[in-house]
Enzyme design. Sequence first.
Site, PDB file in Angstrom:
ATOM      1  CG  ASP A   1      -2.012  -1.068   1.101  1.00  0.00           C
ATOM      2  OD1 ASP A   1      -2.244  -1.548  -0.019  1.00  0.00           O
ATOM      3  OD2 ASP A   1      -2.595  -1.436   2.134  1.00  0.00           O
ATOM      4  N   GLY A   2       2.087   1.150  -0.451  1.00  0.00           N
ATOM      5  CA  GLY A   2       2.976   2.302  -0.414  1.00  0.00           C
ATOM      6  C   GLY A   2       3.361   2.808  -1.798  1.00  0.00           C
TER       7      GLY A   2
END
Lengths: 299, 299, 299, 299
Positions: A243-244
Amino acid sequence: MELHVKRDHSSSSHQYPNRARMLISCPDGPGIVAAVSHFLHQHGANIVQSDQYTMDPDGGMFFMRVEFDLPKLGERLEELRTQFSTVAEKFKMDWQIFQVSHKKRLAIFVSKEDHCLVELLWQWQAGDLDAEIALVVSNHTDMQSYVESFGIPFHHIPVTAETKAAAEQRQLEVIGGDIDVIILARYMQIISPSFIEHFRHKIINIHHSFLPAFVGGKPYAQAYQRGVKIIGATAHYVTEELDGGPIIEQDVQRVSHSDDVNELKRIGRTIERVVLARAVKWHIEDRILVHNNKTVVFN
Amino acid sequence: MELHVKRDHSSSSHQYPNRARMLISCPDGPGIVAAVSHFLHQHGANIVQSDQYTMDPDGGMFFMRVEFDLPKLGERLEELRTQFSTVAEKFKMDWQIFQVSHKKRLAIFVSKEDHCLVELLWQWQAGDLDAEIALVVSNHTDMQSYVESFGIPFHHIPVTAETKAAAEQRQLEVIGGDIDVIILARYMQIISPSFIEHFRHKIINIHHSFLPAFVGGKPYAQAYQRGVKIIGATAHYVTEELDGGPIIEQDVQRVSHSDDVNELKRIGRTIERVVLARAVKWHIEDRILVHNNKTVVFN
Amino acid sequence: MELHVKRDHSSSSHQYPNRARMLISCPDGPGIVAAVSHFLHQHGANIVQSDQYTMDPDGGMFFMRVEFDLPKLGERLEELRTQFSTVAEKFKMDWQIFQVSHKKRLAIFVSKEDHCLVELLWQWQAGDLDAEIALVVSNHTDMQSYVESFGIPFHHIPVTAETKAAAEQRQLEVIGGDIDVIILARYMQIISPSFIEHFRHKIINIHHSFLPAFVGGKPYAQAYQRGVKIIGATAHYVTEELDGGPIIEQDVQRVSHSDDVNELKRIGRTIERVVLARAVKWHIEDRILVHNNKTVVFN
Amino acid sequence: MELHVKRDHSSSSHQYPNRARMLISCPDGPGIVAAVSHFLHQHGANIVQSDQYTMDPDGGMFFMRVEFDLPKLGERLEELRTQFSTVAEKFKMDWQIFQVSHKKRLAIFVSKEDHCLVELLWQWQAGDLDAEIALVVSNHTDMQSYVESFGIPFHHIPVTAETKAAAEQRQLEVIGGDIDVIILARYMQIISPSFIEHFRHKIINIHHSFLPAFVGGKPYAQAYQRGVKIIGATAHYVTEELDGGPIIEQDVQRVSHSDDVNELKRIGRTIERVVLARAVKWHIEDRILVHNNKTVVFN
């Protein structure tokens, strides 16, 4: 059986057989726009839309998106690419030219939650998503009959901790060599680095987002307990950092203390499907450039 | 010298000499609303507005805000409070009754950044903040002449690591015993637990917020590098956990890759002043109840 | 054939067999809340949620929505209604009591554009619309197979200028006597005053909205030519004044000069489906009271 | 006496002595971008930012904004303009080149309501409005001491039906020949066509906006009675058609039935000041092109 007849609509890919889009990233310097526009003019192209952005004028990066019409584009595209490579070399460009009439091919990955998949299929059917949905892959069978009712191939590939590597190998096989973008429409499996490497900046994921962010499990329960007033969703390209990856789009909705955890989830689903669909649309329309961990979105 | 003449406007505190607001929190159970409304009716009060919320019907918490008119409220308020305590005891209520015509007294803490202070003073001057700004406290002198031009006392109390305890002692002295709420309008000092204890759920702070949150310094620079599409601000009550207190209000604005760090900060300032002013207004109007780390805002 | 299996979810109508909602409008005066809450308490009901609003404290109108639990509600509802009528008479109340477990029955009217219908069916299927879709009526056959794939009866009733009265008569027949609300999901026919009279404040319509409003045909083309920066949609109850009935919900989205007429229409469709679905949800949950040409929405 | 000391900040006009902006409108055709960028490159300019938009590829209008750096811009600007006129003639361009370091000079017109004026002065003082506020003109004296406290000249020019022509003549005199834009910050007088003619697309007005629009007096009262859920504001260039000029910016805020007319007005004021300030900022930064009755805003 195909219940859902895709209506006859005039999408941009049909309307503009001679239209192309060029995406360029390179170190900034004098003369780039001049060189590109001169090149296009010289070859008889008419620039319809052009966007540029320089991250920092001194020693920064330069980004450009040009949409142009060129008579007999289909026949001349390869030649155009070959000749442009000279310009590109001079300015150390990363660049691509896309033919608008060549529809992007999508693979959608889904697990059990259907809201994102349903939205994409609806927008596609309504003619708002100008792409071809080549296949749907799922680790469950819940959505099989729904997907097949649109005439879209559905591949059930179960995934367990033990079979993960084999499952990803199978996914690569069904996807084949001709897919432009993979959409994780609430696909609840972590993608391995080697799979990501195959599709660098070509896998789009959607997840919930809050101000502030909540770490750990049950984020909606945490958001409820903390009494947040706004919840949101983020669509991003998948990178090795969970999720980065580079953010493509975000949106939010206002909530109140009286929205319980289920209502927060319901609202979250609505934001997720809208945000993901926007991100997919922009990718399809070649509006996104990625630099380091950041997107430049020309929209 | 007072350049800024507060205009003659009809604020709610002037208009309604006989209006009161009651805030109640208690364990849920049958008969609460009936008991409260029966009590008020019996005493000749007319309920103008009433909001209730039950966090969970079975064994949860019950929250209520009642706005009512009572003839000769000023004379009868103490008696009303005494008599209500019987009802309150029965239901184990936390409760308060506020006289609307009794203006809340505000203390504003500020450092060097002025945007939140200016907004509060402007809304106050425009008659949109129905309160009395009793004083402004600052660890710098930058805002002194501006604040004094409104005829508001300004106290310069420098703070260093060594003098912090003494400075807070001095702050308590100038604040005195009659302040209803302290507003940290970009006051860049950490408040000590003992100071917070004096003003439990009576200190409002504002800070920037992002999706996702960024830890560490320079959050705007991080937000820029990550290419966030939305930035926001959160107003909350101050607790011992830094920026972790009950959220009162949040809002956001859309940004793009072309907003540089300075522009993100500029947009952030605009959101901060709007969000803080809303939180202050709701506190002043007795619209906020706090339970655990969550607010119930009746607005 | 039913492709779409409605998933087993716990909606409020299933969860709360003993829950009821009461809606009250009456001239304001002292003692109303006390009387209602006393009545409910006396009958063993526990108030779960209660909202009141007084349009103007002196001589204005009072509106109330109470959600309560009463053991054995099903058996006792009729008796409760009979007994409440004494209270209601005293205060000249318009009032209704709804059993939450009794699902509202919807009739959806549609023409050719499908976006609003698809959204309602999707939300219904996802368990987010806690109602029964009794039938779909259309003056075209485009949506027939899609609607029937959900197992929902579809009635094709063509309408021309000549057959309008007969068509409305036929619509009344297929609707029958047991429909709670009619939703005009882009139904492009004007409803006659006599039909409206049958369903006063029970027909919900959706239409596009702009700042400023544009009169005459082709509003999206006008909006484009004027370069509006925001477009929106309004859901309202249908009255005899075309698009002039009480507003239930509105929302907007930001647009720019680069959105052409088709893109404005596409965005407009997305807003319309969201706004209509919210309005329907609030109607189903008995959150809307109408007074003169204005709604009070307790949400 | 100047209470308000403009802080030392690094605005773009200070930072970039060699930066210029070029605005171009012309009939679309092949080679425009190439010609402009070739011209700039040839003269040693580096394009920092460039935006184009074609209203309709076939026979439509083309709009372009280029931001570029040119060494020794100050000395070379006149020569650049002279030489560009050859390019401009070939493509029938309307065009302008602005020197970023040359601050735009603003005249603000105000009546009695101060919210828009206060916002502009605050943003100017905070360094967010990179312009010079040359003077304030008002038909009342309410804002005189406030304006003068910033060291800005204030001209009181009363206006009545009889004196309107003379008053406008006096306004022209105090404005003089060197004003770039006039801002009507809640100036409640109608501007005459001849005055507008002097400042074509250089007068910015702000007014409230609703969905739907309300004709006649007391629009906020009408909005309240109709129960609108959203109110807004529109900033536009002033033309002979009252409130009918090209829209620059719009924004909205959500309201509810419980917001009374005064609260609606209060919210309206907050939207007006934000929307007007944005429109002024974009005008100052040469981001707006006008064609027919529509703006193209490159932001």
